[in-house]
Write a protein that holds these residues in place. Structure first.
Motif, mmCIF file in Angstrom:
data_model
loop_
_atom_site.group_PDB
_atom_site.id
_atom_site.type_symbol
_atom_site.label_atom_id
_atom_site.label_comp_id
_atom_site.label_asym_id
_atom_site.label_seq_id
_atom_site.Cartn_x
_atom_site.Cartn_y
_atom_site.Cartn_z
ATOM 1 N N GLU A 147 0.819 -1.216 0.000
ATOM 2 C CA GLU A 147 0.000 0.000 0.000
ATOM 3 C C GLU A 147 0.852 1.265 0.000
ATOM 4 O O GLU A 147 0.448 2.293 -0.552
ATOM 5 C CB GLU A 147 -0.925 -0.012 1.216
ATOM 6 C CG GLU A 147 -2.006 -1.079 1.152
ATOM 7 C CD GLU A 147 -2.841 -1.132 2.413
ATOM 8 O OE1 GLU A 147 -2.490 -0.427 3.382
ATOM 9 O OE2 GLU A 147 -3.858 -1.859 2.428
ATOM 10 N N GLU A 148 2.035 1.207 0.620
ATOM 11 C CA GLU A 148 2.906 2.374 0.688
ATOM 12 C C GLU A 148 3.856 2.478 -0.502
ATOM 13 O O GLU A 148 4.601 3.468 -0.600
ATOM 14 C CB GLU A 148 3.727 2.333 1.984
ATOM 15 C CG GLU A 148 2.877 2.455 3.250
ATOM 16 C CD GLU A 148 3.717 2.317 4.509
ATOM 17 O OE1 GLU A 148 4.924 1.991 4.372
ATOM 18 O OE2 GLU A 148 3.180 2.541 5.599
ATOM 19 N N SER A 149 3.866 1.496 -1.383
ATOM 20 C CA SER A 149 4.778 1.510 -2.525
ATOM 21 C C SER A 149 4.285 2.493 -3.587
ATOM 22 O O SER A 149 3.111 2.883 -3.609
ATOM 23 C CB SER A 149 4.879 0.100 -3.123
ATOM 24 O OG SER A 149 3.601 -0.355 -3.527
ATOM 25 N N PRO A 150 5.163 2.895 -4.490
ATOM 26 C CA PRO A 150 4.754 3.827 -5.568
ATOM 27 C C PRO A 150 3.684 3.225 -6.474
ATOM 28 O O PRO A 150 3.458 2.013 -6.486
ATOM 29 C CB PRO A 150 6.064 4.072 -6.330
ATOM 30 C CG PRO A 150 7.139 3.739 -5.353
ATOM 31 C CD PRO A 150 6.595 2.644 -4.488
ATOM 32 N N SER A 151 3.065 4.074 -7.247
ATOM 33 C CA SER A 151 1.953 3.636 -8.098
ATOM 34 C C SER A 151 2.417 2.654 -9.168
ATOM 35 O O SER A 151 1.695 1.708 -9.502
ATOM 36 C CB SER A 151 1.283 4.855 -8.743
ATOM 37 O OG SER A 151 2.247 5.588 -9.493
ATOM 38 N N TRP A 152 3.636 2.843 -9.696
ATOM 39 C CA TRP A 152 4.096 1.936 -10.754
ATOM 40 C C TRP A 152 4.359 0.533 -10.203
ATOM 41 O O TRP A 152 4.179 -0.464 -10.909
ATOM 42 C CB TRP A 152 5.343 2.499 -11.441
ATOM 43 C CG TRP A 152 6.556 2.576 -10.559
ATOM 44 C CD1 TRP A 152 6.939 3.624 -9.788
ATOM 45 C CD2 TRP A 152 7.544 1.565 -10.375
ATOM 46 N NE1 TRP A 152 8.101 3.345 -9.118
ATOM 47 C CE2 TRP A 152 8.502 2.073 -9.466
ATOM 48 C CE3 TRP A 152 7.725 0.285 -10.883
ATOM 49 C CZ2 TRP A 152 9.601 1.344 -9.061
ATOM 50 C CZ3 TRP A 152 8.830 -0.445 -10.491
ATOM 51 C CH2 TRP A 152 9.758 0.074 -9.584
ATOM 52 N N LYS A 154 2.609 -0.766 -7.667
ATOM 53 C CA LYS A 154 1.280 -1.355 -7.503
ATOM 54 C C LYS A 154 0.740 -1.855 -8.832
ATOM 55 O O LYS A 154 0.136 -2.931 -8.904
ATOM 56 C CB LYS A 154 0.328 -0.311 -6.912
ATOM 57 C CG LYS A 154 0.664 0.123 -5.496
ATOM 58 C CD LYS A 154 -0.346 1.148 -5.011
ATOM 59 C CE LYS A 154 -0.006 1.613 -3.608
ATOM 60 N NZ LYS A 154 -0.969 2.642 -3.122
ATOM 61 N N ALA A 155 0.978 -1.078 -9.899
ATOM 62 C CA ALA A 155 0.507 -1.511 -11.217
ATOM 63 C C ALA A 155 1.223 -2.769 -11.677
ATOM 64 O O ALA A 155 0.622 -3.672 -12.278
ATOM 65 C CB ALA A 155 0.710 -0.381 -12.229
#
Length: 269
Positions: A147-152, A154-155
């Motif tokens: 949840e705290e990781s960058p958006s890329w 998570k994608a």
């Protein structure tokens, strides 16, 4: 007059009958028969219940004592580890062995047995709760990291999934078989045929999840190409003295490609 005497005789109380089954002063006692005891031997009851403790008074076994039974000297301790005599980092096998040994040593003394069993159950239950808590904390930490990781990130993670252990073990066995087959026939010819089978299998596994043959084929072929390129870069870095002389560069690159095909067909969504 005779009738009155007969009636008086019949009205007399009969002597108590006692069945003697062990020994007695009368001949019928040896046969377990019923004999009439003289009035001086009459008792309120003819049988006595034999109980532990030699029938000491009413209540039978209330006279039982643990005089000749070994008593566990630490059975009153509250710390289960000290009671069993094990360390706090002892394994379950060591704890179980200590429990079995003490139970055998102090069998027959009920308080000691109950204390040993209770201490064993407390330690095992505490160990189970700690493992469960650690497992829950690990899942929570991983979820928080995602949840705290960058958006890329998570994608990227959205393209992967973790299947059941049954599926993972089946795919691992299949590609391990392909790799062993390639090694066994490496002296005769190259692993081209085995590579083709592994590619088609990867596409089949991916299509079973994606429900799209074109996407599954593109993904499977991309995984094979990526594995082959990375294998070509990694294999020359391996020291030659740990590689069997019959293993060619093509075989080693194929083994790396099998690993990528296994990962792709198992963990891609």
């Amino acid at each position: 007059m005779q009738a009155t005497a007969a009636a008086a005789f019949l009205a007399r109380p009969l002597p108590r009958l006692c069945r003697v089954g062990v020994w007695g002063a009368y001949g019928a006692a040896a046969r377990g028969g019923a004999v009439a005891l003289p009035p001086r031997l009459w008792t309120p009851r003819c049988s006595m219940s034999l109980s532990i403790g030699g029938g000491a008074g009413a209540g039978g076994d209330r006279g039982f004592s643990y005089e000749h039974v070994p008593v566990f000297p630490r059975y009153r301790m509250r710390d289960p580890y000290k009671l069993l005599g094990v360390d706090r980092d002892a394994s379950e096998e060591e704890i179980r062995g200590a429990r079995n040994f003490l139970i055998q040593q102090y069998a027959g003394h009920e308080p000691s047995e109950e204390a040993i069993e209770g201490a064993y159950e407390k330690i095992i239950m505490k160990s189970y709760q700690q493992r469960k808590k650690t497992k829950i904390n690990l899942k929570t930490k991983l979820k928080k990291r995602v949840e705290e990781s960058p958006s890329w990130v998570k994608a990227l993670l959205g393209y992967f999934e973790v299947p059941s252990m049954e599926i993972i073990s089946r795919r691992l066995f299949f590609f391990a078989f392909i790799a062993g087959w390639s090694i066994a026939t490496s002296a005769e010819n190259g692993p081209a045929f085995q590579l083709a089978i592994s590619l088609f299998s990867c596409i089949y596994f991916l299509n079973d999840k994606m429900k799209n043959l074109l996407r599954a084929s593109t993904t499977g072929f991309g995984v094979l190409v990526g594995g082959w390129i990375i294998g070509s870069l990694l294999v020359p870095l391996i020291p030659t003295f740990i590689i069997p002389p019959t293993w060619s560069l093509e075989l080693l690159t194929s083994l790396v490609a099998y690993v990528f095909l296994f990962l792709g067909s198992t963990f891609f969504k």
